[in-house]
Design a protein around this motif. Structure first.
Motif, PDB file in Angstrom:
ATOM      1  N   VAL A   9     -42.462  44.040   8.845  1.00 28.64           N
ATOM      2  CA  VAL A   9     -42.076  42.636   8.765  1.00 28.64           C
ATOM      3  C   VAL A   9     -42.027  42.259   7.293  1.00 28.64           C
ATOM      4  O   VAL A   9     -42.916  42.636   6.516  1.00 28.64           O
ATOM      5  N   PHE A  10     -40.996  41.520   6.921  1.00 32.65           N
ATOM      6  CA  PHE A  10     -40.788  41.140   5.530  1.00 32.65           C
ATOM      7  C   PHE A  10     -40.914  39.633   5.350  1.00 32.65           C
ATOM      8  O   PHE A  10     -40.448  38.854   6.192  1.00 32.65           O
ATOM      9  N   ASP A  11     -41.491  39.233   4.241  1.00 37.33           N
ATOM     10  CA  ASP A  11     -41.302  37.890   3.706  1.00 37.33           C
ATOM     11  C   ASP A  11     -39.841  37.812   3.256  1.00 37.33           C
ATOM     12  O   ASP A  11     -39.162  38.835   3.132  1.00 37.33           O
ATOM     13  N   MET A  12     -39.346  36.604   2.988  1.00 37.80           N
ATOM     14  CA  MET A  12     -37.948  36.487   2.578  1.00 37.80           C
ATOM     15  C   MET A  12     -37.804  36.166   1.088  1.00 37.80           C
ATOM     16  O   MET A  12     -37.395  37.021   0.290  1.00 37.80           O
ATOM     17  N   ASP A  13     -38.133  34.942   0.701  1.00 36.03           N
ATOM     18  CA  ASP A  13     -37.947  34.508  -0.690  1.00 36.03           C
ATOM     19  C   ASP A  13     -38.887  35.277  -1.606  1.00 36.03           C
ATOM     20  O   ASP A  13     -40.101  35.328  -1.378  1.00 36.03           O
ATOM     21  N   GLY A  14     -38.343  35.884  -2.640  1.00 36.45           N
ATOM     22  CA  GLY A  14     -39.153  36.643  -3.571  1.00 36.45           C
ATOM     23  C   GLY A  14     -39.430  38.064  -3.124  1.00 36.45           C
ATOM     24  O   GLY A  14     -40.074  38.822  -3.850  1.00 36.45           O
ATOM     25  N   THR A  15     -38.952  38.425  -1.932  1.00 35.48           N
ATOM     26  CA  THR A  15     -39.150  39.770  -1.405  1.00 35.48           C
ATOM     27  C   THR A  15     -37.812  40.425  -1.075  1.00 35.48           C
ATOM     28  O   THR A  15     -37.510  41.510  -1.552  1.00 35.48           O
ATOM     29  N   LEU A  16     -37.013  39.738  -0.282  1.00 34.39           N
ATOM     30  CA  LEU A  16     -35.665  40.213   0.036  1.00 34.39           C
ATOM     31  C   LEU A  16     -34.623  39.621  -0.895  1.00 34.39           C
ATOM     32  O   LEU A  16     -33.686  40.308  -1.303  1.00 34.39           O
ATOM     33  N   ILE A  17     -34.783  38.336  -1.187  1.00 34.76           N
ATOM     34  CA  ILE A  17     -33.761  37.625  -1.956  1.00 34.76           C
ATOM     35  C   ILE A  17     -34.358  36.898  -3.152  1.00 34.76           C
ATOM     36  O   ILE A  17     -35.513  36.465  -3.118  1.00 34.76           O
ATOM     37  N   GLU A  18     -33.563  36.778  -4.188  1.00 30.87           N
ATOM     38  CA  GLU A  18     -33.920  36.024  -5.392  1.00 30.87           C
ATOM     39  C   GLU A  18     -33.426  34.596  -5.207  1.00 30.87           C
ATOM     40  O   GLU A  18     -32.225  34.328  -5.288  1.00 30.87           O
ATOM     41  N   SER A  19     -34.332  33.695  -4.915  1.00 24.63           N
ATOM     42  CA  SER A  19     -33.968  32.314  -4.593  1.00 24.63           C
ATOM     43  C   SER A  19     -34.889  31.318  -5.279  1.00 24.63           C
ATOM     44  O   SER A  19     -34.965  30.158  -4.869  1.00 24.63           O
ATOM     45  N   HIS A  20     -35.595  31.751  -6.318  1.00 21.40           N
ATOM     46  CA  HIS A  20     -36.658  30.911  -6.866  1.00 21.40           C
ATOM     47  C   HIS A  20     -36.132  29.665  -7.574  1.00 21.40           C
ATOM     48  O   HIS A  20     -36.894  28.715  -7.789  1.00 21.40           O
ATOM     49  N   GLU A  21     -34.840  29.619  -7.904  1.00 22.38           N
ATOM     50  CA  GLU A  21     -34.256  28.398  -8.457  1.00 22.38           C
ATOM     51  C   GLU A  21     -33.593  27.559  -7.370  1.00 22.38           C
ATOM     52  O   GLU A  21     -33.658  26.330  -7.401  1.00 22.38           O
ATOM     53  N   VAL A  22     -32.972  28.206  -6.415  1.00 25.86           N
ATOM     54  CA  VAL A  22     -32.189  27.505  -5.392  1.00 25.86           C
ATOM     55  C   VAL A  22     -33.062  26.693  -4.447  1.00 25.86           C
ATOM     56  O   VAL A  22     -32.764  25.529  -4.148  1.00 25.86           O
ATOM     57  N   VAL A  23     -34.144  27.269  -3.962  1.00 23.77           N
ATOM     58  CA  VAL A  23     -34.975  26.569  -2.979  1.00 23.77           C
ATOM     59  C   VAL A  23     -35.603  25.307  -3.565  1.00 23.77           C
ATOM     60  O   VAL A  23     -35.492  24.227  -2.961  1.00 23.77           O
ATOM     61  N   PRO A  24     -36.260  25.366  -4.739  1.00 24.41           N
ATOM     62  CA  PRO A  24     -36.776  24.116  -5.302  1.00 24.41           C
ATOM     63  C   PRO A  24     -35.680  23.087  -5.575  1.00 24.41           C
ATOM     64  O   PRO A  24     -35.887  21.884  -5.382  1.00 24.41           O
ATOM     65  N   ALA A  25     -34.513  23.545  -6.021  1.00 24.05           N
ATOM     66  CA  ALA A  25     -33.414  22.608  -6.292  1.00 24.05           C
ATOM     67  C   ALA A  25     -32.985  21.885  -5.023  1.00 24.05           C
ATOM     68  O   ALA A  25     -32.674  20.679  -5.046  1.00 24.05           O
ATOM     69  N   ALA A  26     -32.961  22.598  -3.897  1.00 25.24           N
ATOM     70  CA  ALA A  26     -32.582  21.981  -2.624  1.00 25.24           C
ATOM     71  C   ALA A  26     -33.618  20.945  -2.201  1.00 25.24           C
ATOM     72  O   ALA A  26     -33.262  19.852  -1.715  1.00 25.24           O
ATOM     73  N   TYR A  27     -34.875  21.258  -2.367  1.00 25.45           N
ATOM     74  CA  TYR A  27     -35.930  20.285  -2.052  1.00 25.45           C
ATOM     75  C   TYR A  27     -35.819  19.045  -2.940  1.00 25.45           C
ATOM     76  O   TYR A  27     -35.907  17.911  -2.460  1.00 25.45           O
ATOM     77  N   ARG A  28     -35.655  19.269  -4.222  1.00 23.33           N
ATOM     78  CA  ARG A  28     -35.590  18.134  -5.153  1.00 23.33           C
ATOM     79  C   ARG A  28     -34.410  17.226  -4.825  1.00 23.33           C
ATOM     80  O   ARG A  28     -34.534  15.991  -4.853  1.00 23.33           O
ATOM     81  N   ALA A  29     -33.270  17.812  -4.498  1.00 20.84           N
ATOM     82  CA  ALA A  29     -32.093  17.013  -4.160  1.00 20.84           C
ATOM     83  C   ALA A  29     -32.313  16.230  -2.865  1.00 20.84           C
ATOM     84  O   ALA A  29     -31.910  15.065  -2.748  1.00 20.84           O
TER      85      ALA A  29
END
Length: 210
Positions: A9-29
């Motif tokens: 079983v895999f975690d997703m963000d930071g494990t499978l995909i590089e999303s460390h800028e996109v996810v916070p940006a979506a929350y902030r928006a």
């Protein structure tokens, strides 16, 4: 550690995909759209341990998150998803692992967010199970999500591995009885956090299969 494992079983963000800028940006928006205060990326990341996106939005907004707030977050995530990338080597390793044992995802992100991002990068079809943080009672580091993902895969947690980059991932793995595998390429990796296995690159995961 018992190897070979019978499922991963895999975690997703930071494990499978590089999303460390996109996810916070979506929350902030989404918070801005809901009339909430401005936040930094660090503010958002610090709240990941709170639970599902609804829990984090409630914290960031300073009021209970509504269905409209969640819809705004997912819409922002979908709009930004083209900026998400797969870590080098992950797709190739997943193809080999999935041909040999059942594989799943358990992420603190919502089920909808996971499907949006995994579909965008072409990984969604690789997994038998995709489980979001909004589908379990307790967030990581509680073991609930790892245990449920293993049940849905038909694998005892003691015969499975959970791969993640953050300390929360590794604690959830240990408490579930799964092999705790640190994805050392991820942006939340902390070498001080105990792990059964530390994988410097995705290809190292193949050793789990024996």
């Amino acid at each position: 550690m018992t190897v070979p494992v019978a499922g991963i079983v895999f975690d997703m963000d930071g494990t499978l995909i590089e999303s460390h800028e996109v996810v916070p940006a979506a929350y902030r928006a989404a918070v801005r759209a809901g009339g909430g205060p401005e936040h930094t990326d660090a503010d958002v990341i610090a709240g990941y341990s709170l639970g599902s996106p609804a829990d984090l939005l409630t914290h960031l907004l300073g009021r209970p998150a509504t269905d409209a707030d969640l819809a705004a977050y997912h819409a922002q995530l979908a709009a930004l998803a083209e900026r998400v990338t797969v870590y080098p080597g992950v797709a190739e390793v997943l193809a080999e692992v999935a041909a040999r044992v059942p594989v799943g995802v358990f992420t603190g992100a919502s089920h909808r967010a996971a499907r949006i991002l995994l579909d965008r990068v072409g990984l969604l079809g690789r997994f038998r199970v995709v489980l979001g943080g909004d589908q379990v009672a307790r967030p990581k580091p509680a073991p609930d999500g790892v245990e449920l993902a293993c049940r849905r895969l038909g694998v005892d947690p003691a015969r499975a591995a959970y791969v993640g980059d953050s300390p929360l991932d590794l604690r959830a793995a240990r408490d579930s009885g799964a092999v705790a595998v640190a994805a050392a390429w991820g942006h939340q990796y902390d070498p001080a956090e105990a792990a059964d296995v530390s994988a410097a690159r995705p290809g190292d995961l193949l050793a789990l299969l024996g």
